[in-house]
Write a protein that holds these residues in place. Structure first.
Motif, PDB file in Angstrom:
ATOM      1  N   THR A 115       0.799  -1.053  -0.103  1.00 23.06           N
ATOM      2  CA  THR A 115      -0.164  -0.011  -0.055  1.00 23.06           C
ATOM      3  C   THR A 115       0.978   1.313  -0.088  1.00 23.06           C
ATOM      4  OG1 THR A 115      -0.275   0.302   2.257  1.00 23.06           O
ATOM      5  CG2 THR A 115      -1.887  -1.412   1.451  1.00 23.06           C
ATOM      6  N   THR A 116       0.468   2.412   0.245  1.00 24.23           N
ATOM      7  CA  THR A 116       0.900   3.671   0.130  1.00 24.23           C
ATOM      8  C   THR A 116       1.619   3.697   1.407  1.00 24.23           C
ATOM      9  OG1 THR A 116       0.531   6.125   0.039  1.00 24.23           O
ATOM     10  CG2 THR A 116      -1.166   4.924   1.305  1.00 24.23           C
ATOM     11  N   PHE A 117       1.477   2.872   2.553  1.00 22.93           N
ATOM     12  CA  PHE A 117       2.230   2.990   3.755  1.00 22.93           C
ATOM     13  C   PHE A 117       3.501   1.977   3.483  1.00 22.93           C
ATOM     14  CE2 PHE A 117      -1.918   4.425   4.922  1.00 22.93           C
ATOM     15  CZ  PHE A 117      -1.779   5.390   5.378  1.00 22.93           C
ATOM     16  N   ARG A 118       4.655   2.200   4.169  1.00 19.29           N
ATOM     17  CA  ARG A 118       5.765   1.509   3.999  1.00 19.29           C
ATOM     18  C   ARG A 118       5.609   0.064   4.511  1.00 19.29           C
ATOM     19  NH1 ARG A 118      11.158   4.356   4.759  1.00 19.29           N
ATOM     20  NH2 ARG A 118      10.328   5.718   3.334  1.00 19.29           N
ATOM     21  N   THR A 119       5.991  -0.908   3.896  1.00 19.49           N
ATOM     22  CA  THR A 119       5.995  -2.323   4.133  1.00 19.49           C
ATOM     23  C   THR A 119       7.446  -2.730   4.303  1.00 19.49           C
ATOM     24  OG1 THR A 119       3.640  -2.756   3.266  1.00 19.49           O
ATOM     25  CG2 THR A 119       5.338  -4.724   3.735  1.00 19.49           C
ATOM     26  N   SER A 120       7.811  -3.515   5.267  1.00 22.70           N
ATOM     27  CA  SER A 120       9.031  -4.190   5.292  1.00 22.70           C
ATOM     28  C   SER A 120       9.042  -5.262   5.020  1.00 22.70           C
ATOM     29  CB  SER A 120       9.627  -4.234   6.681  1.00 22.70           C
ATOM     30  OG  SER A 120       8.906  -5.108   7.551  1.00 22.70           O
TER      31      SER A 120
END
Length: 230
Positions: A115-120
């Motif tokens: 998504t637009t939010f960062r994923t590790s």
């Protein structure tokens, strides 16, 4: 004569502009930085220069990724290609699954969506058993067995942002990455659960011995921005 005298500087400026797009210089270190790919192109990518040859029988690849591209759009997340083979490619498929390919058919995982939010995101694989898994936000997927006994070939090129369908060529805008990539690290062995989780939380971990984000050598091509990782 007057027409030619006007056209020449225009052509010259055009040559300079094109050269600025395709030329690149090796740069070092991306600590506290993020790569921004602002829109889809068939010419924007980042070449990573590894610390050692990519002849691998095991690895851990970790990165942080954010994108607003819709799930029905295929996205290349990481590409390593030699002259004849896609040696190690990571994709988000059109159906939203995350996939991993080595020299042929791939393996597919149902993971939480990007998504637009960062994923590790980390990927581990080792040749002896073929065990492979993705790690999302420090949590491991189920194991899959993929290509036991396989070896990744050296002397290729590592690219972020594009999928080369041939060695350093055949780029397609519809497969390009759009969004942000950061903290890309790689080791030539499988990291333990505790180290992957420590990396996810931003704690100090052993430096990647294939590439380490803080000291990585890289080349920018096309329209890729390096910005502070706020």
């Amino acid at each position: 004569m007057g027409v030619n005298s006007v056209r020449f500087p225009v052509l010259l400026l055009g040559v300079i502009f094109v050269s600025s797009l395709i030329s690149s210089e090796t740069q070092v270190g991306l600590a506290d930085k993020v790569l921004v790919f602002p829109y889809e192109t068939d010419f924007s990518f980042v070449t990573l220069i590894p610390l050692k040859e990519m002849g691998l029988r095991a690895f851990t690849l970790c990165l942080r990724v954010a994108t607003e591209l819709p799930e029905e759009r295929q996205i290349i997340l990481f590409a390593y290609r030699t002259a004849d083979y896609d040696e190690l490619n990571v994709w988000r498929e059109k159906d939203g699954r995350i996939s991993f390919y080595m020299s042929g058919d791939g393996t597919f995982f149902n993971l939480p969506p990007l998504t637009t939010f960062r994923t590790s995101l980390c990927l581990t694989w080792e040749s002896r058993t073929g065990l492979t898994a993705f790690w999302v936000e420090g949590k491991r997927s189920t194991y899959q067995v993929y290509k036991p006994g396989h070896s990744i070939r050296p002397k290729g090129t590592i690219i972020l942002g594009q999928d080369p369908d041939k060695h350093l060529g055949g780029l397609e805008a519809v497969q390009s990455f759009v969004g942000e990539l950061a903290d890309v690290n790689m080791w030539d062995f499988v990291l333990s659960r505790s180290i992957i989780q420590a990396w996810h939380y931003g704690h100090k971990v052993p430096k990647g011995n294939i590439f380490d984000w803080a000291t990585i050598e890289y080349e920018l091509n096309g329209n890729v921005m390096v910005v502070d990782d706020d």
